[in-house]
Design a protein around this motif. Sequence first.
Motif, PDB file in Angstrom:
ATOM      1  N   ASN A   4       0.804  -1.218   0.000  1.00  0.00           N
ATOM      2  CA  ASN A   4       0.000   0.000   0.000  1.00  0.00           C
ATOM      3  C   ASN A   4       0.842   1.275   0.000  1.00  0.00           C
ATOM      4  N   LEU A   5       2.147   1.123   0.034  1.00  0.00           N
ATOM      5  CA  LEU A   5       3.027   2.274   0.010  1.00  0.00           C
ATOM      6  C   LEU A   5       2.999   2.967  -1.354  1.00  0.00           C
ATOM      7  N   THR A   6       3.221   4.260  -1.334  1.00  0.00           N
ATOM      8  CA  THR A   6       3.457   4.968  -2.591  1.00  0.00           C
ATOM      9  C   THR A   6       4.887   4.692  -3.025  1.00  0.00           C
ATOM     10  N   LEU A   7       5.204   5.041  -4.276  1.00  0.00           N
ATOM     11  CA  LEU A   7       6.573   4.839  -4.758  1.00  0.00           C
ATOM     12  C   LEU A   7       7.554   5.671  -3.938  1.00  0.00           C
ATOM     13  N   SER A   8       7.158   6.871  -3.595  1.00  0.00           N
ATOM     14  CA  SER A   8       8.019   7.734  -2.779  1.00  0.00           C
ATOM     15  C   SER A   8       8.302   7.110  -1.417  1.00  0.00           C
ATOM     16  N   GLU A   9       7.283   6.561  -0.798  1.00  0.00           N
ATOM     17  CA  GLU A   9       7.451   5.919   0.516  1.00  0.00           C
ATOM     18  C   GLU A   9       8.319   4.679   0.403  1.00  0.00           C
ATOM     19  N   ALA A  10       8.105   3.902  -0.651  1.00  0.00           N
ATOM     20  CA  ALA A  10       8.902   2.693  -0.852  1.00  0.00           C
ATOM     21  C   ALA A  10      10.368   3.046  -1.086  1.00  0.00           C
ATOM     22  N   PHE A  11      10.613   4.095  -1.861  1.00  0.00           N
ATOM     23  CA  PHE A  11      11.978   4.568  -2.118  1.00  0.00           C
ATOM     24  C   PHE A  11      12.668   4.937  -0.811  1.00  0.00           C
ATOM     25  N   LYS A  12      11.972   5.669   0.044  1.00  0.00           N
ATOM     26  CA  LYS A  12      12.557   6.123   1.312  1.00  0.00           C
ATOM     27  C   LYS A  12      12.859   4.960   2.255  1.00  0.00           C
ATOM     28  N   GLN A  13      12.138   3.868   2.099  1.00  0.00           N
ATOM     29  CA  GLN A  13      12.332   2.717   2.982  1.00  0.00           C
ATOM     30  C   GLN A  13      13.426   1.759   2.502  1.00  0.00           C
ATOM     31  N   THR A  14      13.961   1.989   1.313  1.00  0.00           N
ATOM     32  CA  THR A  14      15.020   1.103   0.826  1.00  0.00           C
ATOM     33  C   THR A  14      16.313   1.334   1.605  1.00  0.00           C
ATOM     34  N   THR A  15      17.155   0.352   1.597  1.00  0.00           N
ATOM     35  CA  THR A  15      18.448   0.465   2.294  1.00  0.00           C
ATOM     36  C   THR A  15      19.370   1.428   1.587  1.00  0.00           C
ATOM     37  N   TYR A  16      19.278   1.459   0.250  1.00  0.00           N
ATOM     38  CA  TYR A  16      20.198   2.271  -0.542  1.00  0.00           C
ATOM     39  C   TYR A  16      19.448   3.129  -1.570  1.00  0.00           C
ATOM     40  N   PRO A  17      18.885   4.260  -1.155  1.00  0.00           N
ATOM     41  CA  PRO A  17      18.309   5.184  -2.142  1.00  0.00           C
ATOM     42  C   PRO A  17      19.435   5.834  -2.955  1.00  0.00           C
ATOM     43  N   LEU A  18      19.269   5.912  -4.272  1.00  0.00           N
ATOM     44  CA  LEU A  18      20.345   6.405  -5.130  1.00  0.00           C
ATOM     45  C   LEU A  18      20.571   7.909  -5.013  1.00  0.00           C
ATOM     46  N   SER A  19      19.497   8.679  -4.950  1.00  0.00           N
ATOM     47  CA  SER A  19      19.614  10.132  -5.069  1.00  0.00           C
ATOM     48  C   SER A  19      19.876  10.832  -3.741  1.00  0.00           C
ATOM     49  N   GLY A  20      20.502  11.988  -3.847  1.00  0.00           N
ATOM     50  CA  GLY A  20      20.578  12.909  -2.728  1.00  0.00           C
ATOM     51  C   GLY A  20      21.658  12.622  -1.709  1.00  0.00           C
ATOM     52  N   HIS A  21      21.575  13.388  -0.628  1.00  0.00           N
ATOM     53  CA  HIS A  21      22.545  13.278   0.458  1.00  0.00           C
ATOM     54  C   HIS A  21      22.026  12.454   1.620  1.00  0.00           C
ATOM     55  N   GLY A  22      20.716  12.354   1.748  1.00  0.00           N
ATOM     56  CA  GLY A  22      20.119  11.676   2.892  1.00  0.00           C
ATOM     57  C   GLY A  22      18.754  12.270   3.155  1.00  0.00           C
ATOM     58  N   PRO A  23      18.044  11.749   4.146  1.00  0.00           N
ATOM     59  CA  PRO A  23      16.690  12.253   4.430  1.00  0.00           C
ATOM     60  C   PRO A  23      16.713  13.699   4.882  1.00  0.00           C
ATOM     61  N   ARG A  24      15.680  14.449   4.487  1.00  0.00           N
ATOM     62  CA  ARG A  24      15.551  15.841   4.934  1.00  0.00           C
ATOM     63  C   ARG A  24      14.824  15.850   6.282  1.00  0.00           C
ATOM     64  N   SER A  25      15.557  15.459   7.295  1.00  0.00           N
ATOM     65  CA  SER A  25      15.013  15.384   8.647  1.00  0.00           C
ATOM     66  C   SER A  25      15.567  16.529   9.493  1.00  0.00           C
ATOM     67  N   ILE A  26      15.089  16.633  10.710  1.00  0.00           N
ATOM     68  CA  ILE A  26      15.547  17.679  11.629  1.00  0.00           C
ATOM     69  C   ILE A  26      17.048  17.543  11.903  1.00  0.00           C
ATOM     70  N   GLN A  27      17.597  16.353  11.688  1.00  0.00           N
ATOM     71  CA  GLN A  27      19.019  16.127  11.907  1.00  0.00           C
ATOM     72  C   GLN A  27      19.880  17.040  11.030  1.00  0.00           C
ATOM     73  N   VAL A  28      19.343  17.451   9.873  1.00  0.00           N
ATOM     74  CA  VAL A  28      20.080  18.347   8.983  1.00  0.00           C
ATOM     75  C   VAL A  28      20.428  19.642   9.719  1.00  0.00           C
ATOM     76  N   LEU A  29      19.465  20.176  10.462  1.00  0.00           N
ATOM     77  CA  LEU A  29      19.720  21.392  11.233  1.00  0.00           C
ATOM     78  C   LEU A  29      20.568  21.105  12.466  1.00  0.00           C
ATOM     79  N   LYS A  30      20.271  20.013  13.155  1.00  0.00           N
ATOM     80  CA  LYS A  30      21.020  19.684  14.372  1.00  0.00           C
ATOM     81  C   LYS A  30      22.512  19.544  14.068  1.00  0.00           C
ATOM     82  N   GLU A  31      22.844  18.886  12.969  1.00  0.00           N
ATOM     83  CA  GLU A  31      24.246  18.694  12.612  1.00  0.00           C
ATOM     84  C   GLU A  31      24.921  20.027  12.319  1.00  0.00           C
ATOM     85  N   ALA A  32      24.211  20.908  11.624  1.00  0.00           N
ATOM     86  CA  ALA A  32      24.790  22.202  11.266  1.00  0.00           C
ATOM     87  C   ALA A  32      25.044  23.080  12.481  1.00  0.00           C
TER      88      ALA A  32
END
Length: 364
Positions: A4-32
């Motif tokens: 029942n997942l969308t393609l976007s949700e399924a992509f995010k749940q994979t072990t190795y998503p090809l694109s980008g730097h990583g999830p756009r989570s609050i951790q992006v700000l915390k790290e900075a």
Amino acid sequence: MNENLTLSEAFKQTTYPLSGHGPRSIQVLKEALEHIDGNLDSDMYGKGKVIEDFQEKMAGVLGKESAVFFPSGTMAQQIALRIWCDQKGLKRVAYHPLCHLEIHEEDGLKELHHIEPILLADSNRLITLDDVCNMNEDIACLLLELPQREIGGQLPEYSELEAISTYCREQGIKLHLDGARLFEILPYYQKSAAEICALFDSVYISFYKGIGGITGAVLAGDVDFTKESKVWKRRHGGDLISLYPYIISSDYYFEQRVDKMGQYYEDAKELATIVNECHGVNSKPAKPVSNMFHIHFAVPKEKLEPVLFSIYEATGLGIVGYLTKIDETSCYSELSIGDRYANIPTEAIKNAFQMLDEKMRAMI
């Protein structure tokens, strides 16, 4: 994997998503913020050390006299074009039919500034010098996007860019750079940001795309231009009481990633070679000119989605997070290579695309 997942949700749940730097989570700000002195004063309505130092730094990087930090590129670019139109007393500009201002901003340039856009070139190709020379209308400013995202991140030859710049200066036409992905094209052109920006009267760059910050943009040019842009920034409501979370994250991730653009570019070329070996699948451009390219599939979106779900579940590799319909027989998506790619085992990529090749052969 949940069916029942969308393609976007399924992509995010994979072990190795090809694109980008990583999830756009609050951790992006915390790290900075981890390395920042908590006693540092915030910026206040566009003033203060934290914003002024960063603006000066980016002006130097871009080779311009001055730079202004904006909360969004949409705001920055509309303001740039408004300034050039007001200066010439002519509310007409030119840009590509798939320019961000034309297709993603709800006609903001027209409705807010009453500026008329002239659309140059066909939607599936780049603007050329001939297109500029053969315009029937007078314009105040020409906007060029490098790379042209909506057609796969294509770029003109540098000599063509120089010729357009020379012509515009001879004709009294201001040249503005939509450089949202400026740093991503430096490896291809083998030029510095300042060398490319020297061809333009004004420049916009983004800090959340290839750089991977939270949000934010810089608009750069001569002192008179940026002084006027600050007035328009206030009129647009862009002078928030504080912008430091965006500024700090922009600076932090700029330092983290600007020197990695060459590696992202090499990774993108490597991946495009693998993509183009799959039956019924090809990259656009055939050989990427930045870390971003489009991947086209010669099957309809509805037919491809379940195939991608099965590949994601079997291999743990996420190829794309969405599909856009082209017509009844094909679809495409965008890949933008960042930090993630270096951490993906070669075997996982090989297995996923081998499986994709087999399934595409079965469908076509």
